[in-house]
Design an enzyme around this catalytic site. Structure first.
Site, short mmCIF file in Angstrom:
data_model
loop_
_atom_site.label_atom_id
_atom_site.label_comp_id
_atom_site.label_asym_id
_atom_site.label_seq_id
_atom_site.Cartn_x
_atom_site.Cartn_y
_atom_site.Cartn_z
N ASP A 18 0.87 -1.18 0.00
CA ASP A 18 0.00 0.00 0.00
C ASP A 18 0.90 1.23 0.00
OD1 ASP A 18 -1.82 1.99 0.41
OD2 ASP A 18 -2.60 1.21 2.31
N ASP B 105 -2.92 2.59 -6.00
CA ASP B 105 -1.79 2.57 -5.07
C ASP B 105 -1.73 1.31 -4.20
OD1 ASP B 105 -3.96 3.14 -3.49
OD2 ASP B 105 -2.95 4.64 -2.28
N GLU B 106 -2.42 0.26 -4.61
CA GLU B 106 -2.39 -0.97 -3.81
C GLU B 106 -2.30 -2.20 -4.70
OE1 GLU B 106 -5.39 -1.60 -0.83
OE2 GLU B 106 -5.36 0.51 -0.25
MG LIG Z 1 -2.40 4.02 0.04
#
Ligand SMILES: [Mg+2]
Length: 462
Positions: free
Chosen positions: A45, A145-146
């Site tokens: 993350d 973003d993961e």
């Molecule tokens: Mg994040």
């Protein structure tokens, strides 16, 4: 830096490093190490992703309170909008995501503002995903973003390398520097391998992309996600299989992805506040309260039993098949016959490639070469021929039940919330068609071979 083991009392990585140094890491080591037969799932993350991207573009922002704002104002000073995300410095001053700009400026009058710039963030995201791709056997990007990484193969290969090194050392073939290397390799436990591996992922993201990430490593996806969330920013939390019950015992139920405020409230009424309590609850009680699917799922996650595989997304890929009609036709039955023929071919390719799909599209090329497309998406991935054929009549209906908007490449997409019905009504074909095509998109690779849970039923559409 914030690299730590899962929980103070967990059977964690570092302890077992020397315990079995003189033995081959066979079943003996698996007791202390316990990763041997388990998956190694990593959840990455990226921390404060949008603001961090802005700092990459404008390093002057580093260390300052700044925020990325969703706003309709395309130019000039930003005066209205909502905070999409903000830097840690801004967070410390009370700025939060989803906060109106006026409130954010009240909390932090010096807040530096930037407009959300998704295309730019997407290029940075792609760079990170390329790094992650190289670190994993299977990569599943779940958002900008993961991502989940299945690293089982890579880690076990490192373990095998370790075994072989020990064999060589034990048989007396290794000498000098080689022997010393073997000794050090021998002392590595799987847990150390995993810790090194996870740190190398973090370092690569830092060095190659200039970003910080929180990383969680666990034997299941749901646990890896809880673990990456455990320490932010720049955290590393490793939950070895043997440590799972301890790790989860006192965590609040809402740490489980999918448990929101409503479920949390219901669970609280049942006297369940921690994941440990959830794991000890009779699964039938949960099924009774939350339904079969949701009840069993939350119970399994609480027990650390989630078998959900990491699935590579292949959304940029689609499968399509086209057919030029021997002569122009408006006849619905003929179109359906040809579309059925295309379905056979397309379904065979889908099977061969091991994909499931969510979206079915039909393309019609009119006699005057105008192209029209219509598509519908299932809420769940499908892998049966029936889920293609059953969508076709409803899709055809969409071409003719409205006045055709004759526009090149037009796409009319919607979500299929109910099973598409076979329409008994005659279609009003008003334009001769010269070519037809079917396209399957939103593809995903089948997890493992022989997975046959794809029988679609009415429930799959809900
Ligand atoms: Mg994040």
């Amino acid at each position: 830096m914030n690299n730590n083991s899962a929980a103070p009392d967990s059977t964690q990585t570092n302890e077992s490093a020397n315990g079995n140094s003189d033995q081959r890491p066979s079943s003996d080591t698996s007791q202390s190490d316990s990763w041997n037969d388990n998956r190694v799932i990593v959840h990455v993350d990226l921390n404060s992703f949008y603001p961090s991207c802005e700092e990459l573009r404008l390093p002057l922002l580093v260390g300052k309170p700044h925020a990325v704002i969703m706003t309709h104002e395309e130019q000039g000073r930003i005066t209205k909008g909502v905070v999409a995300s903000c830097s840690y410095e801004a967070k410390k001053l009370g700025v939060k995501s989803a906060m109106p700009l006026t409130a954010a400026l009240k909390a932090c009058p010096d807040l530096v503002l930037n407009r959300v710039d998704i295309p730019y963030y997407a290029t940075i995201s792609e760079k990170v995903m390329n790094v992650l791709h190289d670190c994993s056997d299977i990569l599943e990007q779940t958002s900008i973003d993961e991502a989940f990484l299945d690293c089982s193969g890579k880690i076990h290969a490192l373990g095998v390398h370790k075994d072989k090194a020990i064999d060589v050392a034990d048989s007396g073939l290794g000498h000098g520097p080689l022997k010393r290397e073997h000794d050090s390799v021998r002392n590595l436990s799987y847990s150390y391998l995993i810790e090194d591996f996870a740190n190398s992922i973090k370092n690569k993201i830092k060095l190659e992309c200039g970003l910080l990430a929180s990383v969680g490593v666990a034997p299941t996806k749901s646990l890896a996600k809880i673990a990456s969330d455990f320490r932010k920013p720049d955290g590393l939390t490793i939950v070895p299989p043997a440590a799972v019950p301890n790790f989860l015992e006192n965590l609040e139920v809402e740490r489980i992805s999918g448990i929101g405020t409503i479920t949390k409230k219901s669970l609280k009424q049942m006297g369940i506040e921690t994941i440990g309590q959830l794991a000890r609850t009779d699964v039938q009680t949960l099924v009774h309260r939350f339904g079969n699917k949701y009840g069993i799922r939350m119970w399994k996650i609480a027990k650390g039993l989630d078998a959900d595989p990491v699935r590579p997304r292949v959304e940029h890929v689609s499968l399509s098949s086209e057919f030029t009609l021997p002569d122009f036709t408006k006849d619905q039955q003929r179109l359906l016959v040809h579309l059925n023929g295309l379905t056979d071919e397309l379904f065979a390719r889908l099977r061969r490639k091991g994909y499931q799909f969510r979206t079915v599209g039909i393309k019609l090329v009119h006699a005057d070469f105008v192209v029209e497309t219509r598509e519908r998406s299932y809420l769940r991935f499908q892998d049966t021929r029936e889920s293609i054929t059953s969508a076709i009549p409803a899709l055809l209906q969409k071409f003719y039940s409205t006045v055709p908007q004759r526009q090149e490449g037009q796409v009319d997409s919607d979500i299929m919330e109910n099973a598409p019905s076979h329409s008994g009504t005659e279609l009003i074909i008003n334009v001769p068609i010269r070519k037809i095509g079917i396209k399957l998109s939103n593809l995903i690779l089948n997890s493992g071979s022989g997975r046959e849970e794809g029988q679609s039923s009415i429930l799959d559409y809900l």
